[in-house]
Design a protein around this motif. Sequence first.
Motif, PDB file in Angstrom:
ATOM      1  N   GLU A  45       0.865  -1.178   0.000  1.00  9.03           N
ATOM      2  CA  GLU A  45       0.000   0.000   0.000  1.00  9.03           C
ATOM      3  C   GLU A  45       0.900   1.226   0.000  1.00  9.03           C
ATOM      4  O   GLU A  45       2.122   1.107   0.095  1.00  9.03           O
ATOM      5  CB  GLU A  45      -0.911   0.018   1.243  1.00  9.03           C
ATOM      6  N   ALA A  46       0.312   2.430  -0.074  1.00  5.65           N
ATOM      7  CA  ALA A  46       1.107   3.652  -0.092  1.00  5.65           C
ATOM      8  C   ALA A  46       2.002   3.750   1.141  1.00  5.65           C
ATOM      9  O   ALA A  46       3.162   4.153   1.054  1.00  5.65           O
ATOM     10  CB  ALA A  46       0.198   4.879  -0.187  1.00  5.65           C
ATOM     11  N   LEU A  47       1.496   3.363   2.310  1.00  6.40           N
ATOM     12  CA  LEU A  47       2.286   3.347   3.540  1.00  6.40           C
ATOM     13  C   LEU A  47       1.921   2.096   4.323  1.00  6.40           C
ATOM     14  O   LEU A  47       0.752   1.864   4.614  1.00  6.40           O
ATOM     15  CB  LEU A  47       2.009   4.579   4.409  1.00  6.40           C
ATOM     16  N   VAL A  48       2.939   1.296   4.656  1.00  8.37           N
ATOM     17  CA  VAL A  48       2.732   0.092   5.462  1.00  8.37           C
ATOM     18  C   VAL A  48       3.661   0.192   6.658  1.00  8.37           C
ATOM     19  O   VAL A  48       4.869   0.343   6.501  1.00  8.37           O
ATOM     20  CB  VAL A  48       3.034  -1.199   4.665  1.00  8.37           C
ATOM     21  N   VAL A  49       3.091   0.158   7.858  1.00 10.88           N
ATOM     22  CA  VAL A  49       3.869   0.191   9.089  1.00 10.88           C
ATOM     23  C   VAL A  49       3.681  -1.160   9.772  1.00 10.88           C
ATOM     24  O   VAL A  49       2.573  -1.499  10.171  1.00 10.88           O
ATOM     25  CB  VAL A  49       3.401   1.333  10.023  1.00 10.88           C
ATOM     26  N   CYS A  50       4.753  -1.916   9.888  1.00 10.48           N
ATOM     27  CA  CYS A  50       4.703  -3.197  10.594  1.00 10.48           C
ATOM     28  C   CYS A  50       5.242  -2.954  11.992  1.00 10.48           C
ATOM     29  O   CYS A  50       6.449  -2.942  12.217  1.00 10.48           O
ATOM     30  CB  CYS A  50       5.520  -4.258   9.860  1.00 10.48           C
ATOM     31  N   GLY A  51       4.353  -2.703  12.909  1.00  8.01           N
ATOM     32  CA  GLY A  51       4.714  -2.363  14.272  1.00  8.01           C
ATOM     33  C   GLY A  51       3.779  -1.281  14.772  1.00  8.01           C
ATOM     34  O   GLY A  51       2.819  -0.913  14.100  1.00  8.01           O
ATOM     35  N   ASN A  52       4.062  -0.759  15.933  1.00  7.64           N
ATOM     36  CA  ASN A  52       3.227   0.279  16.517  1.00  7.64           C
ATOM     37  C   ASN A  52       3.561   1.629  15.899  1.00  7.64           C
ATOM     38  O   ASN A  52       4.696   1.892  15.518  1.00  7.64           O
ATOM     39  CB  ASN A  52       3.438   0.359  18.028  1.00  7.64           C
ATOM     40  N   ALA A  53       2.565   2.491  15.809  1.00  8.80           N
ATOM     41  CA  ALA A  53       2.762   3.855  15.328  1.00  8.80           C
ATOM     42  C   ALA A  53       2.250   4.797  16.408  1.00  8.80           C
ATOM     43  O   ALA A  53       1.189   4.575  16.983  1.00  8.80           O
ATOM     44  CB  ALA A  53       2.017   4.086  14.019  1.00  8.80           C
ATOM     45  N   LYS A  54       3.010   5.833  16.692  1.00 15.52           N
ATOM     46  CA  LYS A  54       2.590   6.830  17.672  1.00 15.52           C
ATOM     47  C   LYS A  54       2.236   8.104  16.911  1.00 15.52           C
ATOM     48  O   LYS A  54       3.028   8.580  16.115  1.00 15.52           O
ATOM     49  CB  LYS A  54       3.698   7.111  18.669  1.00 15.52           C
ATOM     50  N   VAL A  55       1.048   8.617  17.153  1.00 17.79           N
ATOM     51  CA  VAL A  55       0.597   9.846  16.512  1.00 17.79           C
ATOM     52  C   VAL A  55       0.433  10.883  17.602  1.00 17.79           C
ATOM     53  O   VAL A  55      -0.334  10.686  18.545  1.00 17.79           O
ATOM     54  CB  VAL A  55      -0.741   9.633  15.766  1.00 17.79           C
ATOM     55  N   MET A  56       1.162  11.984  17.485  1.00 16.28           N
ATOM     56  CA  MET A  56       1.112  13.032  18.501  1.00 16.28           C
ATOM     57  C   MET A  56       0.191  14.173  18.064  1.00 16.28           C
ATOM     58  O   MET A  56       0.286  15.274  18.543  1.00 16.28           O
ATOM     59  CB  MET A  56       2.524  13.558  18.773  1.00 16.28           C
ATOM     60  N   GLY A  57      -0.670  13.903  17.130  1.00 16.80           N
ATOM     61  CA  GLY A  57      -1.632  14.893  16.644  1.00 16.80           C
ATOM     62  C   GLY A  57      -2.855  14.168  16.138  1.00 16.80           C
ATOM     63  O   GLY A  57      -3.077  13.001  16.448  1.00 16.80           O
ATOM     64  N   ARG A  58      -3.645  14.839  15.336  1.00 17.11           N
ATOM     65  CA  ARG A  58      -4.876  14.249  14.824  1.00 17.11           C
ATOM     66  C   ARG A  58      -4.611  13.395  13.606  1.00 17.11           C
ATOM     67  O   ARG A  58      -3.710  13.653  12.826  1.00 17.11           O
ATOM     68  CB  ARG A  58      -5.840  15.352  14.394  1.00 17.11           C
ATOM     69  N   VAL A  59      -5.447  12.380  13.410  1.00 19.28           N
ATOM     70  CA  VAL A  59      -5.470  11.604  12.186  1.00 19.28           C
ATOM     71  C   VAL A  59      -6.790  11.939  11.505  1.00 19.28           C
ATOM     72  O   VAL A  59      -7.854  11.701  12.054  1.00 19.28           O
ATOM     73  CB  VAL A  59      -5.377  10.084  12.470  1.00 19.28           C
ATOM     74  N   MET A  60      -6.695  12.543  10.337  1.00 16.95           N
ATOM     75  CA  MET A  60      -7.905  12.914   9.607  1.00 16.95           C
ATOM     76  C   MET A  60      -8.265  11.783   8.645  1.00 16.95           C
ATOM     77  O   MET A  60      -7.400  11.190   8.014  1.00 16.95           O
ATOM     78  CB  MET A  60      -7.693  14.207   8.813  1.00 16.95           C
ATOM     79  N   HIS A  61      -9.532  11.477   8.558  1.00 11.85           N
ATOM     80  CA  HIS A  61     -10.033  10.421   7.697  1.00 11.85           C
ATOM     81  C   HIS A  61     -11.265  10.969   6.975  1.00 11.85           C
ATOM     82  O   HIS A  61     -11.987  11.785   7.548  1.00 11.85           O
ATOM     83  CB  HIS A  61     -10.408   9.207   8.568  1.00 11.85           C
ATOM     84  N   PRO A  62     -11.530  10.542   5.740  1.00  7.54           N
ATOM     85  CA  PRO A  62     -12.692  11.075   5.024  1.00  7.54           C
ATOM     86  C   PRO A  62     -14.011  10.937   5.772  1.00  7.54           C
ATOM     87  O   PRO A  62     -14.934  11.703   5.545  1.00  7.54           O
ATOM     88  CB  PRO A  62     -12.722  10.261   3.726  1.00  7.54           C
ATOM     89  N   SER A  63     -14.113   9.975   6.704  1.00  9.29           N
ATOM     90  CA  SER A  63     -15.365   9.826   7.445  1.00  9.29           C
ATOM     91  C   SER A  63     -15.423  10.747   8.659  1.00  9.29           C
ATOM     92  O   SER A  63     -16.418  10.791   9.359  1.00  9.29           O
ATOM     93  CB  SER A  63     -15.564   8.374   7.879  1.00  9.29           C
ATOM     94  N   ASP A  64     -14.359  11.486   8.924  1.00 17.69           N
ATOM     95  CA  ASP A  64     -14.289  12.388  10.071  1.00 17.69           C
ATOM     96  C   ASP A  64     -15.254  13.561   9.875  1.00 17.69           C
ATOM     97  O   ASP A  64     -15.255  14.208   8.833  1.00 17.69           O
ATOM     98  CB  ASP A  64     -12.854  12.912  10.213  1.00 17.69           C
ATOM     99  N   SER A  65     -16.071  13.848  10.877  1.00 16.43           N
ATOM    100  CA  SER A  65     -17.047  14.937  10.753  1.00 16.43           C
ATOM    101  C   SER A  65     -16.376  16.290  10.545  1.00 16.43           C
ATOM    102  O   SER A  65     -16.991  17.201   9.988  1.00 16.43           O
ATOM    103  CB  SER A  65     -17.962  14.981  11.980  1.00 16.43           C
ATOM    104  N   ARG A  66     -15.105  16.427  10.974  1.00 12.56           N
ATOM    105  CA  ARG A  66     -14.400  17.695  10.765  1.00 12.56           C
ATOM    106  C   ARG A  66     -14.113  17.950   9.289  1.00 12.56           C
ATOM    107  O   ARG A  66     -13.797  19.072   8.904  1.00 12.56           O
ATOM    108  CB  ARG A  66     -13.087  17.704  11.552  1.00 12.56           C
ATOM    109  N   ALA A  67     -14.254  16.939   8.440  1.00 20.90           N
ATOM    110  CA  ALA A  67     -13.981  17.090   7.014  1.00 20.90           C
ATOM    111  C   ALA A  67     -15.269  17.280   6.211  1.00 20.90           C
ATOM    112  O   ALA A  67     -15.236  17.308   4.993  1.00 20.90           O
ATOM    113  CB  ALA A  67     -13.227  15.857   6.505  1.00 20.90           C
ATOM    114  N   LYS A  68     -16.403  17.426   6.905  1.00 18.72           N
ATOM    115  CA  LYS A  68     -17.694  17.469   6.217  1.00 18.72           C
ATOM    116  C   LYS A  68     -18.439  18.767   6.500  1.00 18.72           C
ATOM    117  O   LYS A  68     -18.180  19.441   7.489  1.00 18.72           O
ATOM    118  CB  LYS A  68     -18.562  16.293   6.671  1.00 18.72           C
TER     119      LYS A  68
END
Length: 106
Positions: A45-68
């Motif tokens: 895929e465009a990005l594949v992370v095998c392991g844990n990922a730490k996000v210190m901010g928001r993750v925006m997704h098309p289903s997120d109400s902030r994008a609508k």
Amino acid sequence: HNIFLQASNPGQFENDSDVLWQRGHVPETIAYHGRVGINTDAPDEALVVCGNAKVMGRVMHPSDSRAKQNIQEVDTNEQLRRITQMRLVEYDYKPEFASVMGIKNT
């Protein structure tokens, strides 16, 4: 967030495949045109992370109400009728996918 890359000769790339990393059109960004793998040398895929990922901010997704906008209530009866027409399925992950992703219960 800044990403820093260092080549043996700063400002130049070692071979043609490294040219895929480019400065982005927006200041302080970098772009890679291809697939990126972290802890894998075969990203599918465009990005594949095998392991844990730490996000210190928001993750925006098309289903997120902030994008609508223009969010409106709908006719519940009509939506329930549509749901009864949905195809519901159960499935098992393919063994090779489950193995790579560390999924025990397929």
